[in-house]
Write a protein that holds these residues in place. Structure first.
Motif, PDB file in Angstrom:
ATOM      1  N   GLU A  69       0.821  -1.202   0.000  1.00 14.66           N
ATOM      2  CA  GLU A  69       0.000   0.000   0.000  1.00 14.66           C
ATOM      3  C   GLU A  69       0.858   1.255   0.000  1.00 14.66           C
ATOM      4  O   GLU A  69       0.593   2.214  -0.734  1.00 14.66           O
ATOM      5  CB  GLU A  69      -0.940   0.002   1.210  1.00 14.66           C
ATOM      6  N   ASP A  70       1.914   1.281   0.814  1.00 14.16           N
ATOM      7  CA  ASP A  70       2.807   2.433   0.808  1.00 14.16           C
ATOM      8  C   ASP A  70       3.518   2.572  -0.532  1.00 14.16           C
ATOM      9  O   ASP A  70       3.753   3.684  -1.011  1.00 14.16           O
ATOM     10  CB  ASP A  70       3.842   2.312   1.934  1.00 14.16           C
ATOM     11  N   GLU A  71       3.858   1.438  -1.141  1.00 15.01           N
ATOM     12  CA  GLU A  71       4.473   1.496  -2.460  1.00 15.01           C
ATOM     13  C   GLU A  71       3.509   2.096  -3.474  1.00 15.01           C
ATOM     14  O   GLU A  71       3.897   2.954  -4.279  1.00 15.01           O
ATOM     15  CB  GLU A  71       4.889   0.091  -2.905  1.00 15.01           C
ATOM     16  N   ARG A  72       2.257   1.668  -3.434  1.00 18.63           N
ATOM     17  CA  ARG A  72       1.265   2.190  -4.384  1.00 18.63           C
ATOM     18  C   ARG A  72       1.110   3.693  -4.231  1.00 18.63           C
ATOM     19  O   ARG A  72       1.095   4.444  -5.226  1.00 18.63           O
ATOM     20  CB  ARG A  72      -0.083   1.503  -4.182  1.00 18.63           C
ATOM     21  N   ILE A  73       0.992   4.159  -2.990  1.00 17.99           N
ATOM     22  CA  ILE A  73       0.820   5.595  -2.735  1.00 17.99           C
ATOM     23  C   ILE A  73       2.032   6.375  -3.237  1.00 17.99           C
ATOM     24  O   ILE A  73       1.897   7.433  -3.866  1.00 17.99           O
ATOM     25  CB  ILE A  73       0.589   5.836  -1.235  1.00 17.99           C
ATOM     26  N   ALA A  74       3.218   5.861  -2.953  1.00 17.85           N
ATOM     27  CA  ALA A  74       4.431   6.562  -3.367  1.00 17.85           C
ATOM     28  C   ALA A  74       4.549   6.620  -4.884  1.00 17.85           C
ATOM     29  O   ALA A  74       4.868   7.671  -5.461  1.00 17.85           O
ATOM     30  CB  ALA A  74       5.654   5.891  -2.758  1.00 17.85           C
ATOM     31  N   ARG A  75       4.287   5.524  -5.542  1.00 23.25           N
ATOM     32  CA  ARG A  75       4.401   5.500  -7.004  1.00 23.25           C
ATOM     33  C   ARG A  75       3.333   6.388  -7.643  1.00 23.25           C
ATOM     34  O   ARG A  75       3.600   7.078  -8.632  1.00 23.25           O
ATOM     35  CB  ARG A  75       4.292   4.075  -7.521  1.00 23.25           C
ATOM     36  N   ASP A  76       2.130   6.408  -7.073  1.00 25.25           N
ATOM     37  CA  ASP A  76       1.085   7.311  -7.581  1.00 25.25           C
ATOM     38  C   ASP A  76       1.502   8.768  -7.431  1.00 25.25           C
ATOM     39  O   ASP A  76       1.085   9.625  -8.214  1.00 25.25           O
ATOM     40  CB  ASP A  76      -0.232   7.074  -6.838  1.00 25.25           C
ATOM     41  N   GLY A  77       2.323   9.042  -6.421  1.00 26.71           N
ATOM     42  CA  GLY A  77       2.803  10.405  -6.198  1.00 26.71           C
ATOM     43  C   GLY A  77       4.037  10.766  -7.011  1.00 26.71           C
ATOM     44  O   GLY A  77       4.563  11.876  -6.872  1.00 26.71           O
ATOM     45  N   GLY A  78       4.522   9.837  -7.836  1.00 29.27           N
ATOM     46  CA  GLY A  78       5.662  10.124  -8.695  1.00 29.27           C
ATOM     47  C   GLY A  78       7.014   9.786  -8.105  1.00 29.27           C
ATOM     48  O   GLY A  78       8.047  10.178  -8.650  1.00 29.27           O
ATOM     49  N   PHE A  79       7.035   9.042  -6.988  1.00 31.70           N
ATOM     50  CA  PHE A  79       8.287   8.671  -6.348  1.00 31.70           C
ATOM     51  C   PHE A  79       8.829   7.356  -6.924  1.00 31.70           C
ATOM     52  O   PHE A  79       8.063   6.484  -7.331  1.00 31.70           O
ATOM     53  CB  PHE A  79       8.087   8.485  -4.842  1.00 31.70           C
ATOM     54  N   PHE A  80      10.134   7.219  -6.934  1.00 34.35           N
ATOM     55  CA  PHE A  80      10.782   5.942  -7.208  1.00 34.35           C
ATOM     56  C   PHE A  80      10.899   5.183  -5.900  1.00 34.35           C
ATOM     57  O   PHE A  80      11.326   5.743  -4.884  1.00 34.35           O
ATOM     58  CB  PHE A  80      12.183   6.145  -7.795  1.00 34.35           C
ATOM     59  N   CYS A  81      10.519   3.903  -5.905  1.00 32.72           N
ATOM     60  CA  CYS A  81      10.483   3.119  -4.672  1.00 32.72           C
ATOM     61  C   CYS A  81      11.554   2.040  -4.645  1.00 32.72           C
ATOM     62  O   CYS A  81      11.852   1.418  -5.660  1.00 32.72           O
ATOM     63  CB  CYS A  81       9.109   2.448  -4.497  1.00 32.72           C
ATOM     64  N   ILE A  82      12.107   1.821  -3.458  1.00 30.98           N
ATOM     65  CA  ILE A  82      12.898   0.636  -3.173  1.00 30.98           C
ATOM     66  C   ILE A  82      12.220  -0.060  -1.995  1.00 30.98           C
ATOM     67  O   ILE A  82      11.572   0.582  -1.170  1.00 30.98           O
ATOM     68  CB  ILE A  82      14.366   0.965  -2.849  1.00 30.98           C
ATOM     69  N   GLY A  83      12.335  -1.386  -1.931  1.00 31.60           N
ATOM     70  CA  GLY A  83      11.567  -2.136  -0.943  1.00 31.60           C
ATOM     71  C   GLY A  83      12.434  -2.814   0.093  1.00 31.60           C
ATOM     72  O   GLY A  83      13.540  -3.281  -0.203  1.00 31.60           O
ATOM     73  N   TYR A  84      11.921  -2.872   1.308  1.00 30.64           N
ATOM     74  CA  TYR A  84      12.560  -3.630   2.378  1.00 30.64           C
ATOM     75  C   TYR A  84      11.729  -4.883   2.637  1.00 30.64           C
ATOM     76  O   TYR A  84      10.530  -4.809   2.914  1.00 30.64           O
ATOM     77  CB  TYR A  84      12.644  -2.797   3.653  1.00 30.64           C
TER      78      TYR A  84
END
Length: 287
Positions: A69-84
Protein backbone atom coordinates in the motif's frame (compact mmCIF):
# COMPACT_ATOMS: atom_id res chain seq x y z
CA UNK A 1 43.20 3.78 -11.58
CA UNK A 2 40.67 6.45 -10.66
CA UNK A 3 37.45 4.69 -9.81
CA UNK A 4 34.11 6.50 -10.20
CA UNK A 5 31.14 4.94 -8.45
CA UNK A 6 28.01 6.15 -10.16
CA UNK A 7 27.11 9.26 -12.11
CA UNK A 8 24.13 10.62 -10.23
CA UNK A 9 26.01 13.35 -8.34
CA UNK A 10 23.40 15.71 -6.89
CA UNK A 11 20.48 14.16 -8.82
CA UNK A 12 19.40 12.26 -5.70
CA UNK A 13 18.29 14.86 -3.16
CA UNK A 14 17.17 12.57 -0.34
CA UNK A 15 15.49 9.43 0.98
CA UNK A 16 12.10 9.02 2.63
CA UNK A 17 11.85 5.92 4.82
CA UNK A 18 8.60 4.11 5.53
CA UNK A 19 10.18 0.96 6.88
CA UNK A 20 11.30 -0.73 10.08
CA UNK A 21 14.79 -1.47 11.44
CA UNK A 22 16.42 1.44 9.58
CA UNK A 23 18.65 2.66 12.42
CA UNK A 24 21.89 1.59 10.72
CA UNK A 25 20.83 3.17 7.43
CA UNK A 26 19.92 6.40 9.23
CA UNK A 27 23.39 6.47 10.79
CA UNK A 28 25.15 5.93 7.45
CA UNK A 29 23.12 8.56 5.62
CA UNK A 30 23.61 11.15 8.36
CA UNK A 31 27.35 10.49 8.29
CA UNK A 32 27.59 10.93 4.51
CA UNK A 33 25.28 13.95 4.38
CA UNK A 34 22.36 12.58 2.36
CA UNK A 35 19.13 14.11 3.78
CA UNK A 36 16.40 11.72 4.93
CA UNK A 37 12.99 11.74 6.57
CA UNK A 38 11.38 8.91 8.53
CA UNK A 39 7.65 8.11 8.40
CA UNK A 40 5.74 5.29 9.99
CA UNK A 41 4.41 2.68 7.54
CA UNK A 42 0.86 3.57 6.56
CA UNK A 43 1.30 7.33 7.03
CA UNK A 44 -0.58 8.10 3.82
CA UNK A 45 -0.15 10.37 0.81
CA UNK A 46 -0.44 13.69 2.65
CA UNK A 47 2.34 12.87 5.12
CA UNK A 48 4.52 11.55 2.30
CA UNK A 49 4.16 14.75 0.29
CA UNK A 50 4.85 16.86 3.38
CA UNK A 51 8.03 14.90 4.12
CA UNK A 52 9.16 15.43 0.55
CA UNK A 53 8.65 19.20 0.57
CA UNK A 54 11.89 19.89 2.45
CA UNK A 55 13.92 17.48 0.32
CA UNK A 56 12.99 17.95 -3.32
CA UNK A 57 10.61 16.96 -6.07
CA UNK A 58 9.39 13.34 -6.09
CA UNK A 59 11.58 12.44 -9.09
CA UNK A 60 14.64 13.67 -7.15
CA UNK A 61 13.98 11.32 -4.24
CA UNK A 62 13.80 7.64 -3.34
CA UNK A 63 11.13 6.22 -1.09
CA UNK A 64 11.94 3.14 1.01
CA UNK A 65 8.79 1.11 1.72
CA UNK A 66 7.88 -2.25 3.22
CA UNK A 67 4.18 -2.55 2.32
CA UNK A 68 2.37 -2.79 -1.00
CA UNK A 69 0.00 0.00 0.00
CA UNK A 70 2.81 2.43 0.81
CA UNK A 71 4.47 1.50 -2.46
CA UNK A 72 1.26 2.19 -4.38
CA UNK A 73 0.82 5.60 -2.73
CA UNK A 74 4.43 6.56 -3.37
CA UNK A 75 4.40 5.50 -7.00
CA UNK A 76 1.09 7.31 -7.58
CA UNK A 77 2.80 10.40 -6.20
CA UNK A 78 5.66 10.12 -8.70
CA UNK A 79 8.29 8.67 -6.35
CA UNK A 80 10.78 5.94 -7.21
CA UNK A 81 10.48 3.12 -4.67
CA UNK A 82 12.90 0.64 -3.17
CA UNK A 83 11.57 -2.14 -0.94
CA UNK A 84 12.56 -3.63 2.38
CA UNK A 85 11.67 -7.32 2.77
CA UNK A 86 10.55 -7.17 6.37
CA UNK A 87 10.51 -10.77 7.67
CA UNK A 88 7.42 -9.85 9.68
CA UNK A 89 5.47 -8.91 6.53
CA UNK A 90 5.81 -11.99 4.35
CA UNK A 91 2.68 -11.30 2.29
CA UNK A 92 3.97 -8.04 0.82
CA UNK A 93 5.06 -8.34 -2.82
CA UNK A 94 6.62 -4.90 -3.48
CA UNK A 95 6.52 -5.75 -7.16
CA UNK A 96 6.99 -2.17 -8.38
CA UNK A 97 10.15 -1.44 -6.41
CA UNK A 98 13.39 -0.76 -8.21
CA UNK A 99 15.27 -3.12 -5.91
CA UNK A 100 14.46 -5.24 -2.86
CA UNK A 101 16.63 -5.17 0.26
CA UNK A 102 16.91 -7.78 3.00
CA UNK A 103 18.90 -5.48 5.30
CA UNK A 104 20.84 -2.24 5.39
CA UNK A 105 24.36 -3.23 6.42
CA UNK A 106 25.98 -2.38 3.06
CA UNK A 107 23.54 0.29 1.83
CA UNK A 108 25.24 3.67 1.44
CA UNK A 109 24.86 6.89 -0.49
CA UNK A 110 26.69 5.56 -3.55
CA UNK A 111 24.39 2.55 -3.77
CA UNK A 112 21.27 4.73 -3.50
CA UNK A 113 22.58 7.21 -6.07
CA UNK A 114 23.14 4.39 -8.54
CA UNK A 115 19.62 3.03 -7.98
CA UNK A 116 18.23 6.52 -8.54
CA UNK A 117 20.34 7.08 -11.66
CA UNK A 118 19.01 3.85 -13.16
CA UNK A 119 15.45 4.81 -12.19
CA UNK A 120 15.88 7.98 -14.26
CA UNK A 121 16.87 5.81 -17.21
CA UNK A 122 20.49 6.99 -17.18
CA UNK A 123 23.54 4.72 -17.34
CA UNK A 124 25.78 4.47 -14.29
CA UNK A 125 29.50 5.01 -14.83
CA UNK A 126 31.42 2.08 -13.36
CA UNK A 127 35.00 3.30 -13.66
CA UNK A 128 37.36 5.70 -15.38
CA UNK A 129 40.99 4.97 -16.15
CA UNK A 130 43.66 7.00 -17.87
CA UNK A 131 42.29 6.18 -21.32
CA UNK A 132 38.87 4.63 -20.76
CA UNK A 133 35.41 5.30 -19.42
CA UNK A 134 33.35 2.23 -18.53
CA UNK A 135 29.60 2.55 -18.04
CA UNK A 136 26.30 0.78 -18.32
CA UNK A 137 24.54 0.47 -21.65
CA UNK A 138 21.54 2.60 -22.55
CA UNK A 139 19.10 2.05 -25.40
CA UNK A 140 20.69 4.90 -27.32
CA UNK A 141 23.93 2.89 -27.39
CA UNK A 142 22.31 -0.04 -29.20
CA UNK A 143 23.22 0.91 -32.81
CA UNK A 144 26.90 1.44 -31.93
CA UNK A 145 26.99 -1.71 -29.80
CA UNK A 146 25.45 -3.86 -32.51
CA UNK A 147 27.87 -2.46 -35.09
CA UNK A 148 30.77 -3.29 -32.77
CA UNK A 149 29.52 -6.84 -32.21
CA UNK A 150 28.91 -7.57 -35.88
CA UNK A 151 32.31 -6.14 -36.86
CA UNK A 152 34.01 -8.49 -34.41
CA UNK A 153 32.02 -11.63 -35.25
CA UNK A 154 29.32 -11.59 -32.56
CA UNK A 155 25.54 -11.33 -32.66
CA UNK A 156 23.87 -8.03 -31.90
CA UNK A 157 21.05 -7.34 -29.45
CA UNK A 158 17.38 -6.57 -30.11
CA UNK A 159 15.77 -3.58 -28.37
CA UNK A 160 13.50 -5.69 -26.14
CA UNK A 161 16.46 -7.84 -25.14
CA UNK A 162 18.43 -4.70 -24.29
CA UNK A 163 15.56 -3.31 -22.19
CA UNK A 164 15.35 -6.54 -20.20
CA UNK A 165 19.12 -6.64 -19.74
CA UNK A 166 19.22 -3.08 -18.42
CA UNK A 167 16.30 -3.69 -16.07
CA UNK A 168 17.38 -7.03 -14.64
CA UNK A 169 21.17 -7.23 -14.86
CA UNK A 170 21.95 -3.62 -14.02
CA UNK A 171 18.81 -2.84 -12.03
CA UNK A 172 18.50 -5.97 -9.91
CA UNK A 173 21.98 -7.47 -9.87
CA UNK A 174 24.03 -4.25 -10.12
CA UNK A 175 26.42 -5.81 -12.64
CA UNK A 176 26.67 -7.14 -16.16
CA UNK A 177 28.63 -6.45 -19.32
CA UNK A 178 29.50 -2.75 -19.51
CA UNK A 179 30.49 -0.55 -22.44
CA UNK A 180 34.08 0.60 -22.81
CA UNK A 181 34.71 4.01 -24.39
CA UNK A 182 38.01 5.59 -25.36
CA UNK A 183 37.97 8.92 -23.53
CA UNK A 184 40.03 10.81 -26.12
CA UNK A 185 37.75 10.04 -29.07
CA UNK A 186 34.54 9.14 -27.23
CA UNK A 187 34.35 6.03 -29.38
CA UNK A 188 32.86 2.73 -28.19
CA UNK A 189 35.76 0.28 -28.42
CA UNK A 190 34.55 -2.73 -26.47
CA UNK A 191 32.65 -4.39 -23.66
CA UNK A 192 33.88 -5.68 -20.33
CA UNK A 193 32.20 -6.97 -17.20
CA UNK A 194 30.64 -9.96 -15.51
CA UNK A 195 28.28 -12.64 -16.76
CA UNK A 196 27.01 -16.01 -15.60
CA UNK A 197 29.00 -19.05 -16.78
CA UNK A 198 27.19 -22.39 -17.06
CA UNK A 199 29.71 -24.56 -18.89
CA UNK A 200 29.88 -27.10 -16.05
CA UNK A 201 27.27 -28.59 -13.70
CA UNK A 202 27.12 -25.33 -11.70
CA UNK A 203 26.91 -21.63 -12.47
CA UNK A 204 29.22 -18.85 -11.35
CA UNK A 205 30.12 -15.26 -12.16
CA UNK A 206 32.78 -14.92 -14.80
CA UNK A 207 34.80 -12.14 -16.38
CA UNK A 208 34.15 -11.39 -20.04
CA UNK A 209 35.49 -8.83 -22.48
CA UNK A 210 35.45 -7.86 -26.14
CA UNK A 211 37.84 -5.32 -27.67
CA UNK A 212 37.39 -3.92 -31.18
CA UNK A 213 39.92 -5.45 -33.54
CA UNK A 214 41.35 -1.99 -34.26
CA UNK A 215 42.22 -1.47 -30.58
CA UNK A 216 43.81 -4.80 -29.76
CA UNK A 217 47.44 -5.26 -28.67
CA UNK A 218 47.44 -1.75 -27.17
CA UNK A 219 46.70 -2.66 -23.55
CA UNK A 220 43.04 -1.60 -23.64
CA UNK A 221 41.67 -5.02 -22.64
CA UNK A 222 43.98 -5.25 -19.63
CA UNK A 223 43.13 -1.68 -18.59
CA UNK A 224 39.40 -2.34 -18.80
CA UNK A 225 39.58 -5.72 -17.05
CA UNK A 226 41.62 -4.32 -14.16
CA UNK A 227 39.04 -1.56 -13.71
CA UNK A 228 36.02 -3.87 -13.60
CA UNK A 229 37.81 -6.40 -11.37
CA UNK A 230 38.56 -3.59 -8.93
CA UNK A 231 34.88 -2.61 -9.05
CA UNK A 232 33.95 -6.23 -8.35
CA UNK A 233 36.34 -6.33 -5.40
CA UNK A 234 35.66 -2.95 -3.84
CA UNK A 235 32.03 -2.15 -4.66
CA UNK A 236 30.23 -5.40 -5.46
CA UNK A 237 32.43 -7.33 -3.01
CA UNK A 238 32.56 -10.54 -5.00
CA UNK A 239 34.67 -13.09 -3.09
CA UNK A 240 35.95 -14.59 -6.33
CA UNK A 241 35.54 -14.38 -10.11
CA UNK A 242 36.04 -17.10 -12.70
CA UNK A 243 37.02 -16.86 -16.34
CA UNK A 244 36.54 -19.40 -19.12
CA UNK A 245 38.61 -19.43 -22.28
CA UNK A 246 39.21 -21.78 -25.18
CA UNK A 247 42.57 -23.52 -24.97
CA UNK A 248 43.82 -22.12 -28.27
CA UNK A 249 43.11 -18.50 -27.20
CA UNK A 250 46.66 -17.87 -26.01
CA UNK A 251 46.22 -14.08 -25.84
CA UNK A 252 43.36 -14.34 -23.36
CA UNK A 253 45.18 -16.97 -21.34
CA UNK A 254 48.19 -14.67 -21.06
CA UNK A 255 45.97 -11.75 -20.03
CA UNK A 256 44.28 -13.82 -17.31
CA UNK A 257 47.70 -14.62 -15.90
CA UNK A 258 48.54 -10.91 -15.72
CA UNK A 259 45.23 -10.24 -13.96
CA UNK A 260 45.95 -12.75 -11.19
CA UNK A 261 43.81 -15.67 -12.36
CA UNK A 262 44.95 -19.23 -11.69
CA UNK A 263 44.17 -22.22 -13.88
CA UNK A 264 41.79 -24.58 -12.07
CA UNK A 265 40.85 -27.17 -14.66
CA UNK A 266 40.52 -28.08 -18.32
CA UNK A 267 37.43 -29.77 -19.76
CA UNK A 268 35.69 -30.55 -23.02
CA UNK A 269 32.68 -28.50 -24.07
CA UNK A 270 30.91 -28.80 -27.45
CA UNK A 271 33.96 -30.36 -29.03
CA UNK A 272 36.39 -27.76 -27.69
CA UNK A 273 38.92 -27.84 -24.88
CA UNK A 274 38.08 -25.13 -22.37
CA UNK A 275 40.07 -23.81 -19.45
CA UNK A 276 38.54 -22.55 -16.20
CA UNK A 277 40.45 -19.91 -14.25
CA UNK A 278 39.75 -18.41 -10.82
CA UNK A 279 40.74 -15.17 -9.10
CA UNK A 280 40.21 -14.42 -5.41
CA UNK A 281 39.17 -10.91 -4.38
CA UNK A 282 41.91 -8.46 -3.50
CA UNK A 283 41.89 -6.17 -0.46
CA UNK A 284 38.77 -3.99 -0.28
CA UNK A 285 40.60 -0.92 0.97
CA UNK A 286 39.83 2.12 -1.17
CA UNK A 287 42.18 2.71 -4.08
Amino acid sequence: MNKQKGTSGTMLKGLIMQASHTELLEYHLTACGLPWRKLAPGSGAAMLQKAAESLGAPEELLCLVETDEDERIARDGGFFCIGYLNPGRTKERLSGCRILLEGFEEIDRTFLEEVHTRALGLPVTIAETGRLRIREMSLSDLPALNALCRKNGYDGMEEEEAKAYIAYMYGLYQCGMWLVFEKKSGRLIGRCGFGVADYLDFTELDLGYLTDVEYRRQGYAEEACRAVLSYGDQVLQFPQISAYVEEENTASRALLGKLGFSLIQSFRWKGKTMRRYLRRAESREEV
